[in-house]
Scaffold this active site. Structure first.
Site, short mmCIF file in Angstrom:
data_model
loop_
_atom_site.label_atom_id
_atom_site.label_comp_id
_atom_site.label_asym_id
_atom_site.label_seq_id
_atom_site.Cartn_x
_atom_site.Cartn_y
_atom_site.Cartn_z
N ARG A 99 -3.20 2.88 8.72
CA ARG A 99 -3.48 1.58 8.09
C ARG A 99 -2.22 0.73 8.08
NH1 ARG A 99 -6.42 4.96 4.43
NH2 ARG A 99 -8.55 4.18 4.07
N MET A 134 -5.52 -6.30 10.13
CA MET A 134 -5.87 -5.26 11.10
C MET A 134 -6.81 -4.27 10.45
SD MET A 134 -3.65 -2.56 13.25
CE MET A 134 -4.46 -1.05 12.77
N SER A 151 6.36 -40.75 -23.50
CA SER A 151 5.23 -39.87 -23.24
C SER A 151 4.82 -40.08 -21.79
CB SER A 151 4.08 -40.21 -24.19
OG SER A 151 2.97 -39.41 -23.89
N HIS A 161 -15.66 -42.91 -16.21
CA HIS A 161 -16.03 -43.07 -17.62
C HIS A 161 -16.71 -41.81 -18.14
CE1 HIS A 161 -18.74 -44.42 -20.90
NE2 HIS A 161 -17.66 -45.11 -21.26
N ARG A 174 -4.91 0.37 -8.71
CA ARG A 174 -4.28 -0.94 -8.85
C ARG A 174 -4.72 -1.53 -10.18
NH1 ARG A 174 -7.96 -3.44 -3.97
NH2 ARG A 174 -9.94 -2.85 -4.89
N ASN A 183 -1.01 -39.01 -15.00
CA ASN A 183 -2.09 -39.40 -14.10
C ASN A 183 -1.72 -40.69 -13.37
OD1 ASN A 183 -4.67 -38.77 -13.06
ND2 ASN A 183 -5.55 -40.45 -14.25
N TYR A 220 7.12 -31.64 -26.14
CA TYR A 220 5.74 -31.23 -26.39
C TYR A 220 4.86 -31.57 -25.19
CZ TYR A 220 4.63 -36.13 -27.11
OH TYR A 220 4.45 -37.48 -26.90
N GLY A 275 -7.79 -8.27 6.30
CA GLY A 275 -8.37 -8.53 7.62
C GLY A 275 -7.33 -8.69 8.71
N CYS A 278 1.22 -36.65 -21.96
CA CYS A 278 -0.12 -36.79 -22.53
C CYS A 278 -1.18 -36.98 -21.45
CB CYS A 278 -0.17 -37.95 -23.52
SG CYS A 278 0.07 -39.55 -22.75
N ARG A 330 -6.34 -43.10 -27.91
CA ARG A 330 -6.66 -44.30 -27.11
C ARG A 330 -7.47 -45.25 -27.97
NH1 ARG A 330 -7.54 -40.14 -22.62
NH2 ARG A 330 -8.71 -39.28 -24.34
N LYS A 337 0.83 -1.19 0.00
CA LYS A 337 0.00 0.00 0.00
C LYS A 337 0.88 1.25 0.00
CE LYS A 337 -3.78 -0.60 2.25
NZ LYS A 337 -4.42 -0.97 3.51
N ARG A 370 -1.88 -45.32 -28.96
CA ARG A 370 -1.53 -46.18 -27.83
C ARG A 370 -2.20 -47.53 -27.98
NH1 ARG A 370 -3.22 -44.43 -21.87
NH2 ARG A 370 -5.25 -45.11 -22.63
#
Lengths: 920, 920
Positions: B129, B140, B805, B489, B373, B809, B893, B138, B873, B595, B59, B651
């Site tokens: 402030r 102060m 690749s 699925h 801002r 997951n 990639y 919050g 991938c 897939r 500030k 794949r």
């Protein structure tokens, strides 16, 4: 590549005279050595020794060593593996100088034997055998009686005064040589042999007359002429060269290449060829042949042990046509040869400093040693021989320890089926918990308990077991299941109890309704007795002779020696006080894993546990947990007291909660059935409610779900209760002057923050107990490293951990992305059989993947905390090869099931001694 | 630490004069500077600038920059963060010299404002402030109107000619100051206020008369005296010192510490304090207050946008008691101030080179800027503003690219709910596939298809979906499920189709029998229309206004600029030709994951697939596979043709086979029901047989079971068929002059040997096709790196792989030992909420664990094969933070779903530009 200089390598730099000299003898592709002196391709047996396996092959080095030791070995020579490689480099021609050296060697052999190669009067006959560095059984058959032709045949006939013998020898020679060297289909000779037997009315080969044999030989020559488009070679030297060439060629036949690929033997080793003068044990009653051990390979007793046959060849012993006599009988039959053999046996044992397994032939009263090698022996014998030999000052304690395989020590600790017994195997399942058991089949736990109370021996047979079956397992001699892997409930619980278990025997069809099972066409009904062998997974009909477990005086002694050599401590996994006591008895130095969930599964506690799980809020859960607290405290009191003075690692609750609830499938069937039958809803309301609750808790991949420390972070009240039970028990015992060393282990940590927060709860609870009891006790907090991420972030995790314990089972599962239960039934066995994996990574730690993660965790964890104690508590903790890896990585201890502790002590000593040797 | 010299560090080496000079000013614990000159603790606004956030806080630096730019900012000064730290180091006393500097600064402010602090005639009032480096909302509250006391009150009343205003200001000041600085319970003041309102019959605060306010102030003073045991301070300087001390103290109150812990803000930064002269927008009709943007934050249009209120304070705008007017109205109301404000707005935008969000107050016609801002803006606005500003030469293309967040680009590519619309949320599930959809509820796929054919918009509602539902999903606008995670699925298929999907909405009770669902107390029956928002997971009642997806001209332009900056290629995941076409349209440079199993799931193929799976031997299996071959070949033809000239990674089959079979549970219920109802066995024999087959294939942890390359090693005929289909399609197309670049990817490899053997089958099949067709085509073979062991043994795996690749997951699941489906429903959300994990590792790649494995794989794989192409991938391929990690690791990639391609292009540019910046 250029070698020897330290300057940066310059391309195509000329070798200096000095570096050229330092290089090993270089052989040019055509076999011509660069140095003026001719390269040595051929070694007389007397020129070699046992250390020359690379050059002479295993067999060549072996006969050379015996020859060197002055034993009566039929003379001969070895053509080196280098010659074989030069042969290939030289367009499959013998390297220069080899022919001449072979002739010289042959002359030497002629001189020694007094016979001459190709001499029609006194012919030298030889055998030609391949012999690579590593034994490759079946790579190439042996050619015997080489040197026979129309004229030497007459000499042999005259010399042996047995024309039939000579003709038969020639017949065999042509047959073998033509098949192996000339590539003629062996079946043609068999057909010709059958035909002549039929024509002459001979029942066996031995019935063939000399005339018939001569006819057969003529017929064989015709076959060769037609199929190989060549006359059978009559010139012995030509025979020899052709046989040697064939041996060289056989190194690269498909069978040999496949074998090497399979066994990971390099393809560029080459094979040596052994040419040895023939001796005949079938030259009358003063001839014979036999095999013998220097000590009894079954008991280890120090006496010659073996059998022999007079007037026979080695093949006859193997064929089993005549029954051999015990070796002792030879003392009477052939006293002179026996005495000489006894002396040689002693000499060989002293020379090799180990039990020898020897083959010999006596030709007309003269003893020849054909082979000697270390004798295979039973576990008992191995231990007794090793300890005895230390007493005889033949070997050192260190050597004695190295002579006994840990698996052998392991065998001695379980009752086992007498290896000599004939058994009828009904089915084979997984070897889930070692030991053999005999008993009557029972199909439910209550009945098992009832029958055991009446003094019956029973084996509990189930499709799968669950916590409700535990009392039946306790009562039974052993357990058989038709489903589930080596980490199934049955397997884990049985191993913990030290009871034999065969699990997942899929070909055993269990019919619980009819109370019977069918296997291998046999029906076993309730009450029918049968046998299981948990060490091999066999299900066996009826009763078979067994050998009892024992820790003999010798084994005790050997294990004490092992203890003095090892660096790794050996701890045990155990959930109950009696496990701990047993483990201590076997020499365990701590409890590396006390699983608390098995305590939850006991019959009187399970209902409380289930109410706790189904509690609708934290308050209700706490109420049930309060009921569990006294049970858990007593459990921990027991195990901590049993391990007085030694550390006990207690793992907080680990499995997903639904494992404590009834099976989803059973409930689903029950409720569906009730609904379909139109029963009033009130009849199955409770079941339906339970079904809904279990469905909520169910997971698609429970191994990767809500378990381990995740449970504690969701329900801190559970670990508060467990911590309180541990610390209260420890404080009580300390007041009773028991020396307690509790260590609390947090499972399934994947982030440092999980451990940090769990530790906060543990420490806060411990502090609360200390305040309440006005006492303190030292405890440690540590974690399992059983997920890849835990290993990869060990540096941060060690900030909250005083110890790491590798849970290598889960670590293997997640590193490979392979569930053991699912994999072992479906593809893992094929993977190991087909060498996609070199070994089962659930039995021996996978070095490249799991091992690398462990190495990262050890190094980086200790970088954060130098005092970090690191051990392993998975199934691998009892596996010798895995123990060796733990030694290499500098772990502090291994922990295994109590029964594997003795073997692990031995394995730890092996690992250390090997490591020390390697570091030299 | 010593710095500046290049020699090896010597311990306790004395600093040379030169290095000492280079060091920052060192402050001793008591705040006394080492250097003789007094340390500077206080900065006038005019002395600071925007770069001094560390010292002046966010500030303070902001108002300093505005002041510096010559804007009309109410004068004031900032007490530095160093002063705060010195305060703590000095037993909570102000450091030496601070008081004096503060007085001097105050004198300066008095001079600028013409008012005097504590002057009864013309009093200066200030606000106090806190202002740390990072905004801590919050931490102060602000103290306003400081400087008021009995005498200055009179001055304010006289000056403003509004006694009521002055009294109210004093009342507020006492209330705030007492609560914040003196720690009096705020409720006491509220109670007193309520009491006086009741007594005087005032409905609102504004109804209180000056007399009542005076009484209230007296009452307030009593409260302070009683509760704080002190008189309310009348001396303005004492007020100021106390307020500043309170701000310093507030840095370490519990709320602030918790906030910093939560947001990982270091605790040693300290806070600055801003003291600013008060201005009042409520001094009559020539006063006012407002907020405005320099451009429309919703559309990006270049015009002032905002609202204001006359005779009001900022609080009144926020409270919403009066309706503000659009900023344009100010041009008429206060033309002079408006003109000045317009100029300032332009100046600020030019100064900050970005849209500004400004607060201002007009006191008696005089404009004051309170704050400015960067303005928050919608996705459209962000794109338009960035591109416009390049046109205006305000920013560079590089800056424009960095100004738009990838998630904003993402938003523009999906139809979405108008952010300004009011919606009734019935339930919230997982945001499984972005976009909003509106339609009538239908509860089965056939009906969805039928209704869609009649032109209805429908949303398919299921508990879970399975392959049988796919035609219904194709027909529907969107999908809602009550069970299943983001990889269920429904989620995976919907994302692939680019259809909105809310999955796992557990509070939606789906009743398939009654064809309705209940959520949030509302029943939605079949045919009732509702809305889902797949971007947030919301299920919404009825129809709501939506914004259509579009790639505007500006976005196209911006993405082209992004392409010119990025190094990473962006590929797309897609299983069908239309996916590929779409992806190409969005700028994808290849297909990173096709897939093949989704092709198996199509209605006309599934029966063949099922027969193939249930085949009793390899021959039968081959027969069924031969039927599948033409389908697969057509699939591959389509996708290869659509990607003409670009690579397509296909794949091989990955999921466990039971995924292609009916659900075990359904079959079990069906068979159990038939049995219970006593139906003849013939009626359900087929089902019972199927049940047995499915039971055999079932796995406890299917994610870790028989899938991926393990299937191909067990049933090579499957990959032979798939390879044949790929290569035949490629050869056909090549003959048609299509430029094809097929790459065959082997999934779930954990050992180099698995890949080596699979590759043998692939290469042999390809060679066979080449021989048959008398043609060849170039193809690559590579593997997923989705298991820890694959990463750890990448060196060996790269020997058989031309590309890697990352399947992040599965790699995340196994590295953490955490099943996404199970974790997200049960504990992962809690983990992220409670910061056990800093973020969801399934959305953003876990840097320390998964990232480390990836790093190992990239480095070691490339060491074996320099030309190795490496990409990702998984779902992470579209996540900006994960893309940044991929850039850091030097991947080639990223591949994501087609709809995420534009955002990924932008993210890749961001990542590269950030990386380049960092490397400087």
């Amino acid at each position: 590549m250029a070698a020897g200089t330290r300057r940066p390598p310059a391309k195509k730099k000329q070798l200096t005279a000095k570096t050229a000299k330092a290089k090993p003898k270089k052989v040019s592709p055509d076999g011509r050595a660069r140095r003026p002196a001719a390269h040595k391709w051929v070694y007389l047996f007397a020129e070699g020794n046992a250390t020359m396996r690379d050059l002479l092959g295993g067999k060549g080095a072996g006969v050379a060593e015996m020859t060197r030791a002055g034993l009566p070995v039929p003379p001969g020579f070895t053509i080196t593996t280098e010659a074989c490689n030069a042969f290939y480099a030289n367009a499959r021609k013998f390297p220069r100088g080899m022919d001449e050296q072979m002739d010289a060697a042959l002359r030497h052999v002629e001189k020694q034997t007094g016979k001459r190669f190709g001499d029609p009067k006194n012919p030298l006959l030889v055998s030609v055998r391949s012999g690579a560095k590593f034994s490759m059984p079946g790579m190439m058959d042996t050619v015997l009686n080489l040197g026979l032709n129309a004229s030497t045949l007459e000499g042999l006939a005259a010399l042996t005064k047995d024309r039939r013998f000579a003709l038969d020898a020639q017949r065999r020679f042509i047959q073998l040589f033509s098949k192996i060297v000339l590539g003629v289909d062996g079946q043609r000779f068999e057909d010709a042999l059958d035909e002549i037997k039929r024509k002459t009315g001979a029942a066996t080969d031995a019935d063939l007359t000399p005339a018939a044999l001569q006819k057969l030989i003529d017929r064989y020559r015709e076959i060769v002429r037609r199929d190989a488009k060549t006359d059978f070679p009559e010139d012995p030297r030509q025979q020899l060269r052709a046989a040697i060439g064939a041996v060289f060629q056989s190194w690269n036949n498909k069978r040999a290449i496949d074998y090497r690929n399979f066994n990971r033997i390099p393809h560029d080793l080459g094979t040596a060829v052994n040419v040895q003068s023939m001796v005949f044990g079938n030259m009358g009653s003063d001839s014979g042949t036999g095999v013998a051990f220097t000590r009894d390979p079954s008991t280890g007793e120090k006496r010659l042990y073996g059998e022999y046959l007079t007037n026979a060849q080695g093949e006859d012993v193997v064929a089993g046509i005549r029954t051999p006599k015990p070796i002792a009988a030879m003392a009477k039959d052939l006293p002179k040869a026996y005495k000489q053999f006894e002396q040689i046996a002693r000499k060989l044992e002293r020379h090799y400093r180990d039990v020898q397994d020897m083959e010999f032939t006596i030709e007309r009263g003269r003893l020849y040693m054909l082979q000697t090698r270390s004798g295979k022996r039973t576990a008992e014998a191995a231990v007794k021989i090793a300890v005895d030999m230390v007493g005889e000052r033949l070997i050192s304690r260190r050597e004695a320890v190295m002579r006994v395989e840990p698996t052998q020590a392991d065998q001695l600790l379980h009752r086992r089926i007498d290896p000599s017994a004939k058994v009828e195997v009904l089915a084979t399942g997984l070897a889930a918990s070692p030991g053999a058991a005999y008993g009557k089949a029972v199909f439910d736990a209550d009945r098992a308990e009832a029958m055991a109370k009446e003094g019956e021996s029973v084996i509990l047979v189930r499709i799968e077991t669950n916590p409700d079956d535990v009392h039946g397992m306790i009562a039974a001699q052993g357990v058989l299941t038709s489903r589930g892997g080596r980490t199934s409930h049955a397997a884990v619980v049985a191993r913990g109890m030290g009871k034999p278990c065969v699990a997942g025997a899929e070909s055993v069809a269990v019919d619980l309704d009819r109370r019977q099972f069918t296997a291998g066409g046999t029906i076993v009904k309730e009450g029918d007795a049968f046998t299981i062998d948990g060490g091999t997974g066999r299900v066996i009909a009826g009763r078979v002779p067994m050998l009892e477990a024992e820790i003999s005086r010798e084994l005790q002694e050997l294990l004490r020696w092992a203890d003095s050599f090892r660096r790794l401590e050996v701890w045990a996994n155990g959930d109950y006080p009696h496990d701990a006591e047993r483990a201590r008895g076997f020499g365990a130095q701590g409890i590396g894993l006390c699983r608390t969930e098995h305590m939850f599964m006991e019959q009187n506690r399970l209902p409380i546990v289930q109410r706790m799980i189904l509690a609708s809020d934290s308050e209700e859960r706490r109420r049930e947990l309060a009921l569990l607290l006294p049970f858990q405290r007593d459990d921990f009191r027991g195990i901590l007291a049993a391990m007085h003075g030694l550390p006990v690692i207690i793992r907080l609750i680990d499995p997903p909660l639904h494992e404590f609830l009834p099976s989803y499938e059973d409930l689903l069937v029950e409720v569906t059935r009730a609904q379909a039958q139109g029963k009033p809803e009130a009849d199955y309301r409770d079941q339906a409610r339970l079904l809904a609750a279990v469905r909520d808790l169910r997971e698609q991949n429970p191994m990767l779900g809500l378990r381990g420390c995740r449970l504690g972070l969701l329900f801190p009240e559970i670990i508060e209760m467990q911590t309180r039970a541990i610390i209260e028990a420890a404080v009580q015992l300390k007041k009773e002057r028991v020396s307690v060393h509790p260590e609390i282990m947090v499972p399934l940590v994947s982030t440092a923050e999980e451990l940090r927060r769990t530790r906060e709860v543990i420490d806060a609870t411990a502090q609360a107990v200390f305040r309440e009891t006005k006492a303190t006790v030292r405890y440690l907090v540590g974690t399992m490293i059983e997920l890849p991420r835990a290993a990869l972030t060990a540096r941060a995790i060690a900030e909250s951990a005083e110890f790491f314990s590798f849970g290598t089972n889960d670590l293997t599962q997640t590193t490979f992305g392979m569930s053991r239960d699912d994999a072992e039934g479906k593809f893992l066995i094929k993977y190991v059989e087909e060498k996609i994996l070199p070994y089962n990574p659930f039995e021996t730690i996978d070095h490249d993947g799991v091992g690398r993660l462990m190495q990262i965790a050890v190094e980086e964890g200790r970088r954060t905390r130098g005092s970090l104690s690191v051990g392993i508590c998975g199934e691998h903790g009892g596996d010798p090869e895995s123990i060796a890896l733990c030694e290499e990585m500098g772990l502090d201890y291994v922990s295994c099931s109590p029964y594997r502790v003795p073997a692990a002590r031995l394995a730890a000593a092996h690992a250390r001694l090997t490591q020390v040797e390697r570091d030299r």
